[in-house]
Design a protein around this motif. Structure first.
Motif, mmCIF file in Angstrom:
data_model
loop_
_atom_site.group_PDB
_atom_site.id
_atom_site.type_symbol
_atom_site.label_atom_id
_atom_site.label_comp_id
_atom_site.label_asym_id
_atom_site.label_seq_id
_atom_site.Cartn_x
_atom_site.Cartn_y
_atom_site.Cartn_z
ATOM 1 N N ALA A 116 29.356 -97.628 1.229
ATOM 2 C CA ALA A 116 30.749 -97.659 1.678
ATOM 3 C C ALA A 116 31.129 -99.051 2.181
ATOM 4 N N PHE A 117 30.140 -99.825 2.568
ATOM 5 C CA PHE A 117 30.415 -101.154 3.112
ATOM 6 C C PHE A 117 30.184 -102.195 2.021
ATOM 7 N N MET A 118 31.154 -102.268 1.097
ATOM 8 C CA MET A 118 30.988 -103.189 -0.022
ATOM 9 C C MET A 118 30.780 -104.611 0.470
ATOM 10 N N ALA A 119 31.344 -104.940 1.624
ATOM 11 C CA ALA A 119 31.163 -106.297 2.161
ATOM 12 C C ALA A 119 29.684 -106.585 2.376
ATOM 13 N N ASN A 120 28.937 -105.586 2.849
ATOM 14 C CA ASN A 120 27.487 -105.776 3.042
ATOM 15 C C ASN A 120 26.798 -106.002 1.705
ATOM 16 N N VAL A 121 27.127 -105.131 0.745
ATOM 17 C CA VAL A 121 26.489 -105.235 -0.570
ATOM 18 C C VAL A 121 26.780 -106.607 -1.170
ATOM 19 N N LEU A 122 28.027 -107.047 -1.060
ATOM 20 C CA LEU A 122 28.401 -108.345 -1.623
ATOM 21 C C LEU A 122 27.721 -109.490 -0.881
ATOM 22 N N LEU A 123 27.602 -109.364 0.435
ATOM 23 C CA LEU A 123 26.903 -110.399 1.216
ATOM 24 C C LEU A 123 25.469 -110.546 0.712
ATOM 25 N N TYR A 124 24.774 -109.427 0.564
ATOM 26 C CA TYR A 124 23.379 -109.499 0.117
ATOM 27 C C TYR A 124 23.303 -110.048 -1.307
ATOM 28 N N LYS A 125 24.226 -109.638 -2.168
ATOM 29 C CA LYS A 125 24.226 -110.161 -3.541
ATOM 30 C C LYS A 125 24.404 -111.675 -3.543
ATOM 31 N N ARG A 126 25.302 -112.164 -2.693
ATOM 32 C CA ARG A 126 25.530 -113.605 -2.603
ATOM 33 C C ARG A 126 24.258 -114.345 -2.186
ATOM 34 N N GLY A 128 21.270 -113.477 -3.098
ATOM 35 C CA GLY A 128 20.212 -113.335 -4.090
ATOM 36 C C GLY A 128 19.572 -111.965 -4.191
ATOM 37 N N TYR A 129 20.100 -110.990 -3.459
ATOM 38 C CA TYR A 129 19.556 -109.629 -3.539
ATOM 39 C C TYR A 129 20.156 -108.910 -4.740
ATOM 40 N N THR A 130 19.362 -108.024 -5.322
ATOM 41 C CA THR A 130 19.854 -107.203 -6.423
ATOM 42 C C THR A 130 19.742 -105.738 -6.023
ATOM 43 N N ILE A 131 20.583 -104.911 -6.633
ATOM 44 C CA ILE A 131 20.555 -103.469 -6.356
ATOM 45 C C ILE A 131 19.440 -102.841 -7.182
ATOM 46 N N TYR A 144 19.831 -99.376 -2.205
ATOM 47 C CA TYR A 144 18.550 -100.059 -1.971
ATOM 48 C C TYR A 144 18.588 -101.387 -2.698
ATOM 49 N N MET A 145 18.263 -102.466 -1.993
ATOM 50 C CA MET A 145 18.345 -103.807 -2.565
ATOM 51 C C MET A 145 17.046 -104.569 -2.295
ATOM 52 N N SER A 146 16.798 -105.571 -3.124
ATOM 53 C CA SER A 146 15.606 -106.391 -2.905
ATOM 54 C C SER A 146 15.863 -107.805 -3.388
#
Length: 150
Positions: A116-126, A128-131, A144-146
């Protein structure tokens, strides 16, 4: 904005209440309830897991809680105080986790966040994390991201 005023130190037992307050300040306005990390017993968590605190002018402005696993470093919680957001402190905390992982001989970091917190997902993607996968959880989605290092 320069982050040169930010210092890091490991959390001490006396920091547990301040850590709980930062986590509560971050999440309650977002989801209208205390999230699962809030229900953690921070006195116990600080005693059992490494927390690194971001300190500015003697005040805790952010923290990251990590747990070493066999082949990766798990990021249990990363949080920046609301009044300190938008200044790159979260990035510094994530970089600190990477440094800790490498020092421990780990070449992967893992975490989960609420979809629900796309901002978090996008922060981690920025950063270098992938889903890796998404799972339904309590009317929402756990993501789940790594991130691989080196």
């Amino acid at each position: 904005m320069s982050n040169s005023s930010i210092l890091f130190r490991p959390a001490q037992p006396a920091d547990a209440a301040a850590i709980r307050d930062i986590v509560r300040a971050k999440w309650v306005p977002l989801i209208g309830r205390e999230p699962l990390p809030m229900r953690a017993d921070y006195d116990k968590a600080v005693a059992e897991h490494p927390f690194d605190l971001a300190i500015e002018n003697g005040r805790i402005v952010g923290m990251i809680e990590t747990m070493p696993a066999d082949d990766h470093l798990w990021i249990e919680n990363v949080c920046v105080a609301p009044q300190a957001q938008g200044r790159g402190i979260g990035r510094l905390l994530l970089e600190r986790a990477e440094q800790k992982a490498l020092e421990a001989g780990c070449f992967e970091l893992r975490l989960l966040t609420n979809g629900a917190f796309m901002a978090n997902v996008l922060l981690y993607k920025r950063h270098g994390y992938t889903i890796d996968r998404e799972e339904p959880f309590m009317n929402g989605i756990t993501v789940y991201m790594s991130k691989k290092l080196g």
